[in-house]
Design a protein around this motif. Sequence first.
Motif, PDB file in Angstrom:
ATOM      1  N   GLN A 102     -23.103  14.196   7.174  1.00  0.00           N
ATOM      2  CA  GLN A 102     -21.658  14.011   7.226  1.00  0.00           C
ATOM      3  C   GLN A 102     -21.153  13.362   5.953  1.00  0.00           C
ATOM      4  N   GLU A 117      -9.898  14.755   5.346  1.00  0.00           N
ATOM      5  CA  GLU A 117     -10.833  15.787   5.794  1.00  0.00           C
ATOM      6  C   GLU A 117     -12.221  15.186   5.895  1.00  0.00           C
ATOM      7  N   ARG A 175     -16.266  16.115   6.772  1.00  0.00           N
ATOM      8  CA  ARG A 175     -17.135  17.291   6.727  1.00  0.00           C
ATOM      9  C   ARG A 175     -18.431  17.046   7.487  1.00  0.00           C
ATOM     10  N   ALA A 223      -9.740  21.223  13.608  1.00  0.00           N
ATOM     11  CA  ALA A 223     -11.099  21.402  13.102  1.00  0.00           C
ATOM     12  C   ALA A 223     -11.367  22.876  12.955  1.00  0.00           C
ATOM     13  N   ARG A 232     -14.680  25.740  11.632  1.00  0.00           N
ATOM     14  CA  ARG A 232     -16.081  25.916  11.269  1.00  0.00           C
ATOM     15  C   ARG A 232     -16.209  27.295  10.653  1.00  0.00           C
ATOM     16  N   SER A 269     -18.604  22.384   9.262  1.00  0.00           N
ATOM     17  CA  SER A 269     -17.347  22.165   9.979  1.00  0.00           C
ATOM     18  C   SER A 269     -16.538  21.084   9.273  1.00  0.00           C
ATOM     19  N   THR A 270     -15.222  21.242   9.332  1.00  0.00           N
ATOM     20  CA  THR A 270     -14.312  20.251   8.771  1.00  0.00           C
ATOM     21  C   THR A 270     -13.354  19.787   9.855  1.00  0.00           C
ATOM     22  N   THR A 324      -9.934  17.753  10.286  1.00  0.00           N
ATOM     23  CA  THR A 324      -8.790  17.333   9.492  1.00  0.00           C
ATOM     24  C   THR A 324      -7.858  16.496  10.350  1.00  0.00           C
TER      25      THR A 324
END
Lengths: 115, 114
Positions: free
Chosen positions: A6, A20, A22, A67, A69, A75-76, A78
Amino acid sequence: GAGVSQSPSNKVTEKGKDVELRCDPISGHTALYWYRQSLGQGLEFLIYFQGNSAPDKSGLPSDRFSAERTGGSVSTLTIQRTQQEDSAVYLCASSPTGSSGNTIYFGEGSWLTVV
Amino acid sequence: AQSVAQPEDQVNVAEGNPLTVKCTYSVSGNPYLFWYVQYPNRGLQFLLKYITGDNLVKGSYGFEAEFNKSQTSFHLKKPSALVSDSALYFCAVRDMANFNKFYFGSGTKLNVKP
């Protein structure tokens, strides 16, 4: 990779800014989860991905949270217009699917502080 | 609905003594049960799980847990506590009707004193 990765590990942001977060899951893991943990508290489920789709978004606390992916991998998460109550540790976890997919493995978390 | 309860916010034990961290669950159907440990400023680490079979499950760092269906419990145990076991422990149950959901307990802080 060897484990769930992460980034950033720590983030301090001003109220109102977007952030954001990650998550890079364990290679080959098709399921991905986001949880939130407030200081010293339990885990709050946010969202679950199976591949690139999110069949369960029920935990997202507001429409400021989203989010995605891509490629069945990274995956992000936000958070738009951050608020002080968003300060927490955001934990990502992944698991394989099928009969072996009954354990989820966590990353070290992204520690978010909104000032 | 599936749920997990950890009735103790904190457990204090002296080093060398046995420890128990309690967990009870409520599920429809057969449970998939898990224990995770969280050290300060770290993510959660998997300790052990019960899926089926022997009621006594052995896991990492000398921990074990006993599944008791009649009492709907899955208590975490260790015969001899170490100061380094001091951490936050979470019990979890997987929703078999909805594979995506893991329900976590509120956590129990274990303090092992020298």
